[in-house]
Scaffold this motif. Sequence first.
Motif, short mmCIF file in Angstrom:
data_model
loop_
_atom_site.label_atom_id
_atom_site.label_comp_id
_atom_site.label_asym_id
_atom_site.label_seq_id
_atom_site.Cartn_x
_atom_site.Cartn_y
_atom_site.Cartn_z
N SER A 6 0.87 -1.18 0.00
CA SER A 6 0.00 0.00 0.00
C SER A 6 0.90 1.23 0.00
O SER A 6 1.17 1.82 1.04
N PRO A 7 1.43 1.62 -1.16
CA PRO A 7 2.53 2.59 -1.24
C PRO A 7 2.20 4.00 -0.76
O PRO A 7 1.10 4.51 -0.97
N SER A 8 3.18 4.59 -0.13
CA SER A 8 3.12 5.99 0.30
C SER A 8 4.14 6.80 -0.51
O SER A 8 5.23 6.29 -0.81
N GLN A 44 3.81 14.25 5.57
CA GLN A 44 5.28 14.28 5.61
C GLN A 44 5.82 13.22 6.58
O GLN A 44 6.82 13.43 7.27
N ALA A 45 5.12 12.10 6.66
CA ALA A 45 5.51 11.02 7.57
C ALA A 45 5.07 9.69 6.97
O ALA A 45 4.10 9.62 6.20
N SER A 46 5.78 8.63 7.32
CA SER A 46 5.44 7.29 6.84
C SER A 46 6.19 6.28 7.68
O SER A 46 6.85 6.63 8.66
N ALA A 47 6.09 5.03 7.30
CA ALA A 47 6.88 3.96 7.89
C ALA A 47 7.02 2.90 6.81
O ALA A 47 6.29 2.92 5.81
N HIS A 48 7.95 2.01 6.97
CA HIS A 48 8.05 0.92 6.00
C HIS A 48 6.87 -0.02 6.12
O HIS A 48 6.32 -0.47 5.12
N TYR A 49 6.47 -0.30 7.39
CA TYR A 49 5.40 -1.27 7.63
C TYR A 49 4.41 -0.75 8.67
O TYR A 49 4.77 0.02 9.56
N LEU A 50 3.18 -1.21 8.54
CA LEU A 50 2.14 -0.99 9.54
C LEU A 50 1.55 -2.35 9.90
O LEU A 50 1.14 -3.11 9.02
N GLN A 59 2.80 -2.79 3.80
CA GLN A 59 4.08 -2.16 3.49
C GLN A 59 3.82 -0.91 2.69
O GLN A 59 3.18 -0.94 1.63
N LEU A 60 4.31 0.22 3.20
CA LEU A 60 4.10 1.51 2.57
C LEU A 60 5.30 1.99 1.78
O LEU A 60 5.15 2.74 0.80
N VAL A 61 6.49 1.62 2.23
CA VAL A 61 7.73 2.07 1.60
C VAL A 61 8.64 0.86 1.42
O VAL A 61 8.78 0.03 2.34
N ALA A 62 9.24 0.74 0.25
CA ALA A 62 10.17 -0.36 0.00
C ALA A 62 11.36 -0.28 0.95
O ALA A 62 11.81 0.82 1.30
N ASP A 63 11.86 -1.42 1.36
CA ASP A 63 13.00 -1.45 2.27
C ASP A 63 14.19 -0.68 1.73
O ASP A 63 14.99 -0.12 2.49
N GLU A 64 14.32 -0.65 0.40
CA GLU A 64 15.47 0.00 -0.22
C GLU A 64 15.44 1.51 -0.08
O GLU A 64 16.45 2.18 -0.29
N ASN A 65 14.28 2.05 0.28
CA ASN A 65 14.14 3.50 0.44
C ASN A 65 14.03 3.88 1.92
O ASN A 65 13.78 3.03 2.77
N ALA A 66 14.20 5.15 2.19
CA ALA A 66 14.10 5.66 3.56
C ALA A 66 12.70 6.18 3.82
O ALA A 66 12.26 7.15 3.21
#
Length: 249
Positions: A6-8, A44-50, A59-66
């Motif tokens: 679920s991309p952010s 202006q906030a996120s996490a890799h996982y929820l 998963q909102l952000v790929a592990d390869e990204n910050a």
Amino acid sequence: MAIIWSPSPNFSSRRGRAPTAIVNHITAGNFPGCLSWMKNPAAQASAHYLVTRAGEIYQLVADENAAWHAGIVNKPNWSLYDGTNPNRYTIGIEHENLGGGQLTEAQYQATLWLHKQLIAKYKIPADADHIIGHYRIDSVNRPNCPGASFPWQRLFADLTQPAVNIKIGEQVFQGIIVENRSYAPVKAVMIALRSQYGWDANTNSVIVGANKIPVVIQNGNGYAKINELAAAIGRKVVWDGPSNTATIV
């Protein structure tokens, strides 16, 4: 266990850094609102996982990204902080919760599974320097993240416990450890022993004869305490400590 993508848009480059630690958070909001907020560019906030209270992993952000989960540093108490943006070398896991840090059992099992996957993939040591709470980075504005009731002791115990092997004849199955108790995969064991069983969805239990045994769900499989499961079908458990193997005879 399935991870729902679920991309952010709220992420940036790691700038050549690799993830070396896991930072645990609490959302202070319910699902799905907390997921929507982390996908909103205005946040202006996120996490890799929820990890939700129902035990789902997004998963909102790929592990390869910050992901933007712990970038503001304020009076940190973390030995691995090196003066740079911690988002670049950490993975952030949010846990759905209004406050207090008390996880549901399904949520705990999901985050335990996720921690194990990340630890194995990135060779992250399972210790208090490499698996931390947000409060270790920002002790001023995030002193209660992920909360006083977050199950640190149980998490580290489960992450460092050796795997349990369940042996039936020549077959060997993988068990799990929950609060220092060994559990066996119900379906695999019952099929191997050619035993009849049923499920009680209302109590989340396996029915064996006149016995109703509570079940823990992990990775989509049901697990029951080895001794209780064996006793219900008239079997015994023989333990071999050095190999951490339970043989059902």
